[in-house]
Design an enzyme around this catalytic site. Structure first.
Site, PDB file in Angstrom:
ATOM      1  N   ARG A 173       0.831  -1.217   0.000  1.00 55.42           N
ATOM      2  CA  ARG A 173       0.000   0.000   0.000  1.00 55.42           C
ATOM      3  C   ARG A 173       0.862   1.263   0.000  1.00 55.42           C
ATOM      4  O   ARG A 173       0.663   2.167  -0.791  1.00 55.42           O
ATOM      5  CB  ARG A 173      -0.885   0.041   1.246  1.00 55.42           C
ATOM      6  CG  ARG A 173      -2.018  -0.945   1.261  1.00 55.42           C
ATOM      7  CD  ARG A 173      -2.903  -0.605   2.462  1.00 55.42           C
ATOM      8  NE  ARG A 173      -3.820  -1.684   2.752  1.00 55.42           N
ATOM      9  CZ  ARG A 173      -3.505  -2.728   3.524  1.00 55.42           C
ATOM     10  NH1 ARG A 173      -2.316  -2.811   4.067  1.00 55.42           N
ATOM     11  NH2 ARG A 173      -4.391  -3.681   3.749  1.00 55.42           N
ATOM     12  N   ILE A 174       1.826   1.305   0.945  1.00 51.46           N
ATOM     13  CA  ILE A 174       2.610   2.535   1.082  1.00 51.46           C
ATOM     14  C   ILE A 174       3.561   2.692  -0.104  1.00 51.46           C
ATOM     15  O   ILE A 174       3.679   3.782  -0.679  1.00 51.46           O
ATOM     16  CB  ILE A 174       3.374   2.546   2.432  1.00 51.46           C
ATOM     17  CG1 ILE A 174       2.374   2.522   3.596  1.00 51.46           C
ATOM     18  CG2 ILE A 174       4.268   3.785   2.539  1.00 51.46           C
ATOM     19  CD1 ILE A 174       2.998   2.313   4.975  1.00 51.46           C
TER      20      ILE A 174
ATOM     21  N   ARG B 213       8.845  -9.442  -2.962  1.00 51.63           N
ATOM     22  CA  ARG B 213       9.059 -10.897  -2.904  1.00 51.63           C
ATOM     23  C   ARG B 213       8.162 -11.594  -3.924  1.00 51.63           C
ATOM     24  O   ARG B 213       8.577 -12.497  -4.621  1.00 51.63           O
ATOM     25  CB  ARG B 213       8.764 -11.414  -1.498  1.00 51.63           C
ATOM     26  CG  ARG B 213       9.985 -11.337  -0.614  1.00 51.63           C
ATOM     27  CD  ARG B 213       9.893 -12.286   0.515  1.00 51.63           C
ATOM     28  NE  ARG B 213       8.657 -12.063   1.258  1.00 51.63           N
ATOM     29  CZ  ARG B 213       8.381 -12.635   2.403  1.00 51.63           C
ATOM     30  NH1 ARG B 213       9.232 -13.455   2.947  1.00 51.63           N
ATOM     31  NH2 ARG B 213       7.253 -12.400   3.034  1.00 51.63           N
ATOM     32  N   THR B 214       6.896 -11.165  -3.983  1.00 54.86           N
ATOM     33  CA  THR B 214       6.028 -11.664  -5.053  1.00 54.86           C
ATOM     34  C   THR B 214       5.575 -10.472  -5.882  1.00 54.86           C
ATOM     35  O   THR B 214       5.279  -9.411  -5.323  1.00 54.86           O
ATOM     36  CB  THR B 214       4.777 -12.386  -4.489  1.00 54.86           C
ATOM     37  OG1 THR B 214       4.196 -11.527  -3.509  1.00 54.86           O
ATOM     38  CG2 THR B 214       5.104 -13.711  -3.866  1.00 54.86           C
TER      39      THR B 214
ATOM     40  N   ARG C 143      11.372   0.204   8.287  1.00 57.94           N
ATOM     41  CA  ARG C 143      11.927  -0.149   9.597  1.00 57.94           C
ATOM     42  C   ARG C 143      13.440   0.009   9.515  1.00 57.94           C
ATOM     43  O   ARG C 143      14.061  -0.401   8.520  1.00 57.94           O
ATOM     44  CB  ARG C 143      11.586  -1.603   9.966  1.00 57.94           C
ATOM     45  CG  ARG C 143      10.145  -1.826  10.357  1.00 57.94           C
ATOM     46  CD  ARG C 143       9.826  -1.180  11.710  1.00 57.94           C
ATOM     47  NE  ARG C 143       8.425  -1.386  12.082  1.00 57.94           N
ATOM     48  CZ  ARG C 143       7.435  -0.533  11.812  1.00 57.94           C
ATOM     49  NH1 ARG C 143       7.674   0.591  11.192  1.00 57.94           N
ATOM     50  NH2 ARG C 143       6.197  -0.803  12.194  1.00 57.94           N
TER      51      ARG C 143
ATOM     52  N   GLU D 127      16.101   2.369  17.552  1.00 55.15           N
ATOM     53  CA  GLU D 127      15.397   3.593  17.972  1.00 55.15           C
ATOM     54  C   GLU D 127      15.236   3.645  19.477  1.00 55.15           C
ATOM     55  O   GLU D 127      14.928   2.615  20.073  1.00 55.15           O
ATOM     56  CB  GLU D 127      14.011   3.647  17.317  1.00 55.15           C
ATOM     57  CG  GLU D 127      14.098   3.940  15.841  1.00 55.15           C
ATOM     58  CD  GLU D 127      12.731   3.942  15.156  1.00 55.15           C
ATOM     59  OE1 GLU D 127      11.702   4.086  15.830  1.00 55.15           O
ATOM     60  OE2 GLU D 127      12.732   3.784  13.933  1.00 55.15           O
TER      61      GLU D 127
ATOM     62  N   HIS E 295      10.825   8.976  13.450  1.00 54.50           N
ATOM     63  CA  HIS E 295       9.751   8.013  13.163  1.00 54.50           C
ATOM     64  C   HIS E 295       8.376   8.694  13.136  1.00 54.50           C
ATOM     65  O   HIS E 295       7.514   8.425  13.978  1.00 54.50           O
ATOM     66  CB  HIS E 295       9.772   6.864  14.186  1.00 54.50           C
ATOM     67  CG  HIS E 295       9.095   5.622  13.670  1.00 54.50           C
ATOM     68  ND1 HIS E 295       9.527   4.348  13.947  1.00 54.50           N
ATOM     69  CD2 HIS E 295       8.002   5.450  12.874  1.00 54.50           C
ATOM     70  CE1 HIS E 295       8.738   3.459  13.366  1.00 54.50           C
ATOM     71  NE2 HIS E 295       7.791   4.117  12.705  1.00 54.50           N
TER      72      HIS E 295
HETATM   73  C1  DGY Z   1       3.610   1.704  11.659  1.00 53.18           C
HETATM   74  O1  DGY Z   1       2.397   1.879  11.692  1.00 53.18           O
HETATM   75  O2  DGY Z   1       4.098   0.597  11.468  1.00 53.18           O
HETATM   76  C2  DGY Z   1       4.455   2.898  11.889  1.00 53.18           C
HETATM   77  O3  DGY Z   1       5.775   2.677  11.646  1.00 53.18           O
HETATM   78  C3  DGY Z   1       4.254   3.415  13.298  1.00 53.18           C
HETATM   79  O4  DGY Z   1       3.862   4.731  13.212  1.00 53.18           O
END
Ligand code: DGY
Length: 321
Positions: A157-158, A178-179, A239, A268, A286
């Site tokens: 999505r992102i 990966r797929t 991440r 973090e 973050h």
């Molecule tokens: C998430 O939703 O995984 C973000 O990294 C936290 O804000």
């Protein structure tokens, strides 16, 4: 009445509905960055539901020590702090908040990328420090993005939202997953599937959007950084541990990549000191989902999931396991 323990304060007002039917305890933030397993166990003692954030280590030990626990509602889309196998073994439902933070996180990736490409933090410092005495032809020269290639690692999505924005900026988009993504997503984003090696060696911007798991930990290591172009910018809003931070510092120092735009870090809230010293690195604490709209909607999603679980519904919205 069930007992819901919320591990730290959330945006105002979101828990009002839940308080009508259940006991809700909102804990103060921890003194340090994260809670230990012991601290989490003490908070969760007797709780039916734990509402957690990424810094809460919801491990096998926590599940074993909290036999009343029916559910963990994670206030995030990522759930790498939760031992999902242990949750299943202890019959605990885990929910999260996918979807709602897509645009906020994609915007943040772009905010950081533009800041790195056009040297916005250095420009801001320059003006505030009173150094702006005249317009200069070579002051703080940056990099253009139009007609360059954006490589997206993880076209979920992102990643897809970042890719759509890249089209608006006139970039070409390649991706690796990966797929392979479905044809509709490929069409909507005009993203072309390539192997990771090709993505790394051909992209001017590499933007990370994959979840953290054993396959993706240090996916961007010294070898991967070595494949990237000298002019490339690395963007990480996924991440921290997807990138080997020490290797990144070396690559930046050696000039084998040009810059980095980082919202997340391996350990973090600690940030590798070598990153702090780099001129072409933009850092944020973050903030991917940190808009009022998104953080409010994330509370609503958690509450919706909790109410469903506590009312015995068979379908739990936003369920991860
Ligand atoms: C998430 O939703 O995984 C973000 O990294 C936290 O804000």
């Amino acid at each position: 009445m069930a007992h819901v323990v919320v591990t730290r304060p959330l945006v105002e007002g979101g828990l009002t509905e839940l308080r009508k039917d259940h006991t809700v305890t909102v804990c103060d933030p921890p003194e340090g960055a994260a809670r230990s397993e012991e601290e989490l166990i003490a908070l969760a003692d007797g709780a039916d539901v734990l509402l957690t954030v990424l810094a809460d280590p919801v491990t096998e030990r926590v599940f074993a020590a909290c036999p009343d626990l029916k559910m963990v509602a994670q206030y995030a889309v990522g759930i790498d702090n939760i031992d999902l196998d242990a949750a299943q073994a202890h019959d605990v439902v885990v929910t999260h908040t996918p979807g709602v933070l897509t645009d906020a996180t994609a915007d943040m990736a772009w905010a950081l990328l533009l800041a790195a490409a056009r040297r916005v933090p250095a420009a801001d410092d320059y003006v505030r420090e009173g150094q702006f005495e005249r317009w200069e032809t070579t002051l703080l020269l940056g990099t253009e993005l139009a007609d360059k290639t954006m490589g997206i690692v993880g076209l979920g999505r992102i990643g897809a939202a970042v890719a759509r924005r890249a089209l608006g900026f006139g970039m070409n988009v390649v991706y690796h997953n990966r797929t392979r993504a479905n044809p509709t997503v490929e069409r909507q984003t005009s993203a072309q599937y390539v192997e990771l090696e090709e993505l790394l060696s051909t992209s001017d911007v590499v933007s990370l959007h994959c979840p953290l798991n054993e396959d993706s930990r240090h996916l961007i290591d010294a070898a991967a950084l070595g494949r990237m172009k000298d002019e490339a910018i690395l963007v990480n809003t996924a991440r921290g541990a997807v990138v080997d931070e020490a290797a990144l510092v070396e690559a930046l120092s050696a000039g084998s990549i040009a810059g980095a735009a980082l919202d997340v870090f391996e350990d973090e809230p600690d940030v590798h000191p070598g990153l702090m010293e780099q001129d072409r690195v933009v850092l944020a604490p973050h903030l991917g989902s940190a808009t009022t709209e998104t953080r409010t909607e994330m509370v609503h999603m958690c509450v919706e999931s909790i109410r469903a679980r506590l009312s015995g519904a068979e379908e739990i919205p936003h369920r991860a396991v």
